[in-house]
Design a protein around this motif. Structure first.
Motif, PDB file in Angstrom:
ATOM      1  N   HIS A  82       0.881  -1.171   0.000  1.00 27.37           N
ATOM      2  CA  HIS A  82       0.000   0.000   0.000  1.00 27.37           C
ATOM      3  C   HIS A  82       0.917   1.220   0.000  1.00 27.37           C
ATOM      4  O   HIS A  82       1.892   1.261   0.746  1.00 27.37           O
ATOM      5  CB  HIS A  82      -0.896   0.012   1.236  1.00 27.37           C
ATOM      6  CG  HIS A  82      -2.067   0.911   1.075  1.00 27.37           C
ATOM      7  ND1 HIS A  82      -3.303   0.452   0.708  1.00 27.37           N
ATOM      8  CD2 HIS A  82      -2.187   2.245   1.176  1.00 27.37           C
ATOM      9  CE1 HIS A  82      -4.136   1.464   0.610  1.00 27.37           C
ATOM     10  NE2 HIS A  82      -3.485   2.577   0.895  1.00 27.37           N
ATOM     11  N   VAL A  83       0.612   2.194  -0.840  1.00 29.23           N
ATOM     12  CA  VAL A  83       1.422   3.407  -0.955  1.00 29.23           C
ATOM     13  C   VAL A  83       0.523   4.591  -0.614  1.00 29.23           C
ATOM     14  O   VAL A  83      -0.551   4.745  -1.184  1.00 29.23           O
ATOM     15  CB  VAL A  83       1.997   3.570  -2.382  1.00 29.23           C
ATOM     16  CG1 VAL A  83       2.851   4.832  -2.475  1.00 29.23           C
ATOM     17  CG2 VAL A  83       2.792   2.331  -2.780  1.00 29.23           C
ATOM     18  N   VAL A  84       0.972   5.393   0.352  1.00 26.98           N
ATOM     19  CA  VAL A  84       0.244   6.589   0.756  1.00 26.98           C
ATOM     20  C   VAL A  84       1.178   7.763   0.511  1.00 26.98           C
ATOM     21  O   VAL A  84       2.319   7.779   0.985  1.00 26.98           O
ATOM     22  CB  VAL A  84      -0.183   6.538   2.232  1.00 26.98           C
ATOM     23  CG1 VAL A  84      -1.027   7.756   2.591  1.00 26.98           C
ATOM     24  CG2 VAL A  84      -0.942   5.249   2.537  1.00 26.98           C
ATOM     25  N   VAL A  85       0.680   8.751  -0.252  1.00 36.81           N
ATOM     26  CA  VAL A  85       1.517   9.869  -0.683  1.00 36.81           C
ATOM     27  C   VAL A  85       0.953  11.175  -0.140  1.00 36.81           C
ATOM     28  O   VAL A  85      -0.238  11.462  -0.297  1.00 36.81           O
ATOM     29  CB  VAL A  85       1.588   9.952  -2.223  1.00 36.81           C
ATOM     30  CG1 VAL A  85       2.506  11.076  -2.658  1.00 36.81           C
ATOM     31  CG2 VAL A  85       2.021   8.619  -2.820  1.00 36.81           C
ATOM     32  N   ARG A  93       5.434   3.603   1.850  1.00 33.06           N
ATOM     33  CA  ARG A  93       5.122   2.356   1.153  1.00 33.06           C
ATOM     34  C   ARG A  93       5.372   1.228   2.140  1.00 33.06           C
ATOM     35  O   ARG A  93       6.463   1.107   2.695  1.00 33.06           O
ATOM     36  CB  ARG A  93       5.987   2.193  -0.100  1.00 33.06           C
ATOM     37  CG  ARG A  93       5.654   0.933  -0.881  1.00 33.06           C
ATOM     38  CD  ARG A  93       6.391   0.868  -2.196  1.00 33.06           C
ATOM     39  NE  ARG A  93       6.075  -0.352  -2.912  1.00 33.06           N
ATOM     40  CZ  ARG A  93       6.318  -0.543  -4.197  1.00 33.06           C
ATOM     41  NH1 ARG A  93       6.911   0.420  -4.916  1.00 33.06           N
ATOM     42  NH2 ARG A  93       5.995  -1.673  -4.781  1.00 33.06           N
ATOM     43  N   TYR A  94       4.348   0.405   2.322  1.00 34.75           N
ATOM     44  CA  TYR A  94       4.491  -0.688   3.276  1.00 34.75           C
ATOM     45  C   TYR A  94       3.723  -1.911   2.789  1.00 34.75           C
ATOM     46  O   TYR A  94       2.789  -1.806   2.000  1.00 34.75           O
ATOM     47  CB  TYR A  94       3.999  -0.259   4.665  1.00 34.75           C
ATOM     48  CG  TYR A  94       2.568   0.230   4.707  1.00 34.75           C
ATOM     49  CD1 TYR A  94       1.515  -0.658   4.909  1.00 34.75           C
ATOM     50  CD2 TYR A  94       2.275   1.580   4.547  1.00 34.75           C
ATOM     51  CE1 TYR A  94       0.207  -0.209   4.943  1.00 34.75           C
ATOM     52  CE2 TYR A  94       0.969   2.032   4.582  1.00 34.75           C
ATOM     53  CZ  TYR A  94      -0.060   1.127   4.782  1.00 34.75           C
ATOM     54  OH  TYR A  94      -1.361   1.577   4.807  1.00 34.75           O
ATOM     55  N   VAL A  95       4.157  -3.047   3.268  1.00 36.53           N
ATOM     56  CA  VAL A  95       3.502  -4.309   2.947  1.00 36.53           C
ATOM     57  C   VAL A  95       2.163  -4.341   3.674  1.00 36.53           C
ATOM     58  O   VAL A  95       2.094  -4.025   4.872  1.00 36.53           O
ATOM     59  CB  VAL A  95       4.386  -5.509   3.372  1.00 36.53           C
ATOM     60  CG1 VAL A  95       3.656  -6.823   3.144  1.00 36.53           C
ATOM     61  CG2 VAL A  95       5.708  -5.478   2.633  1.00 36.53           C
ATOM     62  N   LYS A  96       1.108  -4.697   2.942  1.00 37.63           N
ATOM     63  CA  LYS A  96      -0.207  -4.807   3.575  1.00 37.63           C
ATOM     64  C   LYS A  96      -0.116  -5.774   4.747  1.00 37.63           C
ATOM     65  O   LYS A  96       0.487  -6.838   4.635  1.00 37.63           O
ATOM     66  CB  LYS A  96      -1.252  -5.299   2.572  1.00 37.63           C
ATOM     67  CG  LYS A  96      -1.548  -4.311   1.484  1.00 37.63           C
ATOM     68  CD  LYS A  96      -2.592  -4.896   0.534  1.00 37.63           C
ATOM     69  CE  LYS A  96      -2.443  -4.338  -0.840  1.00 37.63           C
ATOM     70  NZ  LYS A  96      -3.307  -5.016  -1.813  1.00 37.63           N
ATOM     71  N   GLY A  97      -0.673  -5.372   5.871  1.00 39.45           N
ATOM     72  CA  GLY A  97      -0.615  -6.184   7.074  1.00 39.45           C
ATOM     73  C   GLY A  97       0.486  -5.764   8.027  1.00 39.45           C
ATOM     74  O   GLY A  97       0.512  -6.221   9.173  1.00 39.45           O
ATOM     75  N   ASP A  98       1.403  -4.901   7.590  1.00 40.29           N
ATOM     76  CA  ASP A  98       2.462  -4.383   8.461  1.00 40.29           C
ATOM     77  C   ASP A  98       1.876  -3.208   9.250  1.00 40.29           C
ATOM     78  O   ASP A  98       1.928  -2.060   8.824  1.00 40.29           O
ATOM     79  CB  ASP A  98       3.660  -3.937   7.633  1.00 40.29           C
ATOM     80  CG  ASP A  98       4.824  -3.442   8.489  1.00 40.29           C
ATOM     81  OD1 ASP A  98       4.624  -3.118   9.683  1.00 40.29           O
ATOM     82  OD2 ASP A  98       5.949  -3.357   7.944  1.00 40.29           O
ATOM     83  N   ASN A  99       1.290  -3.529  10.406  1.00 39.07           N
ATOM     84  CA  ASN A  99       0.588  -2.517  11.193  1.00 39.07           C
ATOM     85  C   ASN A  99       1.498  -1.404  11.688  1.00 39.07           C
ATOM     86  O   ASN A  99       1.075  -0.249  11.764  1.00 39.07           O
ATOM     87  CB  ASN A  99      -0.159  -3.159  12.352  1.00 39.07           C
ATOM     88  CG  ASN A  99      -1.341  -3.971  11.874  1.00 39.07           C
ATOM     89  OD1 ASN A  99      -1.950  -3.666  10.852  1.00 39.07           O
ATOM     90  ND2 ASN A  99      -1.671  -5.025  12.603  1.00 39.07           N
ATOM     91  N   ALA A 100       2.733  -1.719  12.019  1.00 36.01           N
ATOM     92  CA  ALA A 100       3.656  -0.680  12.496  1.00 36.01           C
ATOM     93  C   ALA A 100       3.924   0.346  11.394  1.00 36.01           C
ATOM     94  O   ALA A 100       3.892   1.565  11.638  1.00 36.01           O
ATOM     95  CB  ALA A 100       4.960  -1.304  12.983  1.00 36.01           C
ATOM     96  N   ASP A 134      -8.381   6.065   7.070  1.00 33.44           N
ATOM     97  CA  ASP A 134      -8.927   4.714   7.046  1.00 33.44           C
ATOM     98  C   ASP A 134      -8.493   3.900   5.831  1.00 33.44           C
ATOM     99  O   ASP A 134      -9.154   2.947   5.455  1.00 33.44           O
ATOM    100  CB  ASP A 134     -10.445   4.767   7.104  1.00 33.44           C
ATOM    101  CG  ASP A 134     -11.049   5.513   5.917  1.00 33.44           C
ATOM    102  OD1 ASP A 134     -10.302   6.142   5.137  1.00 33.44           O
ATOM    103  OD2 ASP A 134     -12.275   5.458   5.765  1.00 33.44           O
ATOM    104  N   TRP A 135      -7.385   4.316   5.189  1.00 34.36           N
ATOM    105  CA  TRP A 135      -6.987   3.559   4.006  1.00 34.36           C
ATOM    106  C   TRP A 135      -6.640   2.131   4.398  1.00 34.36           C
ATOM    107  O   TRP A 135      -6.294   1.843   5.535  1.00 34.36           O
ATOM    108  CB  TRP A 135      -5.828   4.234   3.278  1.00 34.36           C
ATOM    109  CG  TRP A 135      -4.633   4.513   4.140  1.00 34.36           C
ATOM    110  CD1 TRP A 135      -3.705   3.612   4.560  1.00 34.36           C
ATOM    111  CD2 TRP A 135      -4.265   5.769   4.709  1.00 34.36           C
ATOM    112  NE1 TRP A 135      -2.764   4.231   5.333  1.00 34.36           N
ATOM    113  CE2 TRP A 135      -3.078   5.549   5.436  1.00 34.36           C
ATOM    114  CE3 TRP A 135      -4.792   7.041   4.642  1.00 34.36           C
ATOM    115  CZ2 TRP A 135      -2.431   6.580   6.122  1.00 34.36           C
ATOM    116  CZ3 TRP A 135      -4.142   8.051   5.326  1.00 34.36           C
ATOM    117  CH2 TRP A 135      -2.987   7.821   6.049  1.00 34.36           C
ATOM    118  N   GLY A 136      -6.753   1.259   3.463  1.00 40.64           N
ATOM    119  CA  GLY A 136      -6.602  -0.164   3.726  1.00 40.64           C
ATOM    120  C   GLY A 136      -5.201  -0.592   4.111  1.00 40.64           C
ATOM    121  O   GLY A 136      -4.246   0.169   4.045  1.00 40.64           O
ATOM    122  N   GLY A 137      -5.130  -1.848   4.518  1.00 44.37           N
ATOM    123  CA  GLY A 137      -3.925  -2.582   4.736  1.00 44.37           C
ATOM    124  C   GLY A 137      -2.965  -2.148   5.706  1.00 44.37           C
ATOM    125  O   GLY A 137      -1.868  -2.366   5.892  1.00 44.37           O
TER     126      GLY A 137
END
Length: 123
Positions: free
Chosen positions: A83-86, A93-100, A120-123
Motif C-alpha cells: 500500500h502506498v500513501v503519498v 510504502r508498506y507491505v499490507k498487514g504491516d501494522n507498524a 482509514d486507508w486499507g492494509g
C-alpha cells in the motif's frame, strides 16, 4: 496493475501530473460537505487510476511533487502486496498487514491535518 485514487483538488494549481502509462478509469464529483474539513472545498473530484506496477515509484514521486501543501491532502494506491500513501513531499510504502508501518503513515497523516475519519486507508 496498480490501482488508486486521487482527489484532483489535492494538486497544486498550475502543475501537470504526468506519468507514462497512467490511465484514468473513473472520474466522479461528490458533495462531501458533511465530512470535509474546514477550509476545504465541499465538492471533490475523485479520479481513480491504474498503471503498470513498474511505474509505482515514479507515480509516488510525481504525486509527492505535485500535491498542494494545504493541510490534510493525500493520495493512495495499491501495488502488488504493498500500500502506498503519498503526501506532499512524502511517500510511505508498506507491505499490507504491516501494522507498524501503516501506523507510521497514519500518524504522519494526523500530524499534517488529515481528518481522523479519512485515515482509514486499507492494509
Amino acid at each position: 496493475m496498480l490501482r488508486g485514487r486521487l482527489l484532483t483538488e489535492s494538486l497544486r494549481v498550475g502543475v501537470d501530473l504526468r506519468v507514462p502509462s497512467l490511465r484514468v478509469v473513473r472520474v466522479g464529483r461528490h458533495d462531501v460537505s458533511g465530512s470535509s474539513s474546514t477550509g476545504r472545498p465541499d465538492i471533490w473530484t475523485f479520479l481513480d487510476f491504474e498503471a503498470p506496477d513498474e511505474t509505482a515509484d515514479d507515480l509516488a514521486q510525481a504525486l509527492a511533487d505535485t500535491m498542494t501543501d494545504d493541510p490534510g491532502w493525500y493520495a493512495d494506491f495499491e501495488v502488488g502486496g504493498d500500500h502506498v500513501v503519498v503526501f506532499p513531499g512524502r511517500v510511505f510504502r508498506y507491505v499490507k498487514g504491516d501494522n507498524a508501518a501503516r501506523n507510521e503513515a497514519v500518524e504522519y497523516g494526523r500530524s499534517v491535518g488529515v481528518p481522523e475519519h479519512q485515515l482509514d486507508w486499507g492494509g
